[in-house]
Write a protein that holds these residues in place. Sequence first.
Motif, mmCIF file in Angstrom:
data_model
loop_
_atom_site.group_PDB
_atom_site.id
_atom_site.type_symbol
_atom_site.label_atom_id
_atom_site.label_comp_id
_atom_site.label_asym_id
_atom_site.label_seq_id
_atom_site.Cartn_x
_atom_site.Cartn_y
_atom_site.Cartn_z
ATOM 1 N N ALA A 90 82.325 -41.530 -31.161
ATOM 2 C CA ALA A 90 81.955 -40.574 -32.205
ATOM 3 C C ALA A 90 82.742 -39.287 -32.000
ATOM 4 N N HIS A 91 83.043 -38.611 -33.106
ATOM 5 C CA HIS A 91 83.799 -37.353 -33.042
ATOM 6 C C HIS A 91 83.110 -36.300 -33.914
ATOM 7 N N PRO A 92 81.935 -35.838 -33.478
ATOM 8 C CA PRO A 92 81.213 -34.840 -34.265
ATOM 9 C C PRO A 92 81.863 -33.466 -34.133
ATOM 10 N N PRO A 93 81.575 -32.581 -35.070
ATOM 11 C CA PRO A 93 82.156 -31.239 -35.002
ATOM 12 C C PRO A 93 81.535 -30.384 -33.910
ATOM 13 N N SER A 103 75.698 -39.109 -42.625
ATOM 14 C CA SER A 103 76.725 -38.755 -41.635
ATOM 15 C C SER A 103 77.911 -39.709 -41.729
ATOM 16 N N PRO A 104 79.143 -39.193 -41.699
ATOM 17 C CA PRO A 104 80.309 -40.080 -41.638
ATOM 18 C C PRO A 104 80.282 -40.862 -40.325
ATOM 19 N N GLY A 109 79.320 -42.168 -35.021
ATOM 20 C CA GLY A 109 79.414 -43.402 -34.256
ATOM 21 C C GLY A 109 78.624 -44.503 -34.937
ATOM 22 N N ASP A 110 79.058 -45.742 -34.758
ATOM 23 C CA ASP A 110 78.447 -46.839 -35.501
ATOM 24 C C ASP A 110 77.007 -47.134 -35.081
ATOM 25 N N GLU A 111 76.741 -47.209 -33.778
ATOM 26 C CA GLU A 111 75.390 -47.548 -33.338
ATOM 27 C C GLU A 111 74.378 -46.439 -33.649
ATOM 28 N N PRO A 112 74.671 -45.160 -33.346
ATOM 29 C CA PRO A 112 73.709 -44.123 -33.709
ATOM 30 C C PRO A 112 73.413 -44.074 -35.201
ATOM 31 N N LEU A 113 74.434 -44.248 -36.031
ATOM 32 C CA LEU A 113 74.213 -44.232 -37.470
ATOM 33 C C LEU A 113 73.359 -45.417 -37.898
ATOM 34 N N LEU A 114 73.617 -46.586 -37.338
ATOM 35 C CA LEU A 114 72.803 -47.756 -37.670
ATOM 36 C C LEU A 114 71.348 -47.546 -37.264
ATOM 37 N N TYR A 288 82.194 -49.415 -43.276
ATOM 38 C CA TYR A 288 82.841 -49.618 -44.577
ATOM 39 C C TYR A 288 82.191 -48.810 -45.692
ATOM 40 N N GLY A 289 81.430 -47.789 -45.337
ATOM 41 C CA GLY A 289 80.914 -46.839 -46.312
ATOM 42 C C GLY A 289 79.617 -47.211 -46.987
#
Length: 327
Positions: A90-93, A103-104, A109-114, A288-289
């Motif tokens: 992940a690359h947060p600001p 969140s993009p 990151g994929d797992e936290p967003l999921l 994939y958005g």
Amino acid sequence: MSLHEKIWFQGSPLMWLLWPFSLIFGLVSALRRQLYFRNILPSFRSRIPVVVVGNIMVGGNGKTPVVIALAEYLASRGFRPGVVSRGYRAHPPVYPYEVIPDSPVGEAGDEPLLIRLKTGVRVVIDPRRSRAVGYLENALDVIITDDGLQHYALGRDIEIVVVDGKRRFGNGRLLPMGPLREPASRLAEADYVLNNGGEKEGEYPVRLVPDKVRRLDGMEAVLPEGTEVCALAGIGDPERFRRTLQDAGFRVSRSIPVPDHGFVTEAEVRRIAGGLPVIMTEKDMVKYGRNHIEGFYSLGVRADLPSEFYDRLTADISRIQKERGIR
């Protein structure tokens, strides 16, 4: 299967070339752990219970579905859980970074967003997990850490180790000679051991149960049993996802190689799939958005855990909360 995976799980005399490096890794890891246990290195202790869900082996073992299941269960029982994660790739600001549904994936990151999308609980990422816990602890009454068993800078009240029931610990050696971050004897110190896909006395079984196939926008899809498909799984053990698809009745004739947490462009996916429907994991889906893409589908899984495990865990959390005057 890569060369190091063949060495770890199929055996090879080449592994002895790595023995000196494993010895150094083990000594450094043991020393570091002792420095934390003796309070020579500082460790943060939260005012609310911290439940660590982790593993001792590198690679995928079903840990994220377990975190999701725990968060959903605790919320359904009146607890106010939250999740903290390192946020790998992940690359947060800014840190700490609270994940929201919009969140993009590049930031969260994929797992936290999921986890955020599936559970609705608050999710915060930070390489310094103690800082993430401090950010959340005054608004919650229990925190689950996604991974972090070896992150001893964060004190924990309950340790849950998830074990791959089929691969177990490979050759049983420490990195890089084997797949272990810590010796197998570490299991004896955990409060709970969950066995994903196997059975062993003293370990709670975990079954990853397939959900319905959905379009990437979440709408239910209709793919008849026996449909020939292409599998896409950017997880630690992609073969497990292939087996899941086969168990669900699909004919997996093609697979797209993706590193854990990796990404393949839509054009490349279509080239490899050759016109076949593509079914991916939910962890890949968020990359994939979450908009409908023709021919792209996802198959989620849920962790089915025994009621005895949940009963004991909630009793332990409630006891800790009572001792600290939280509830």
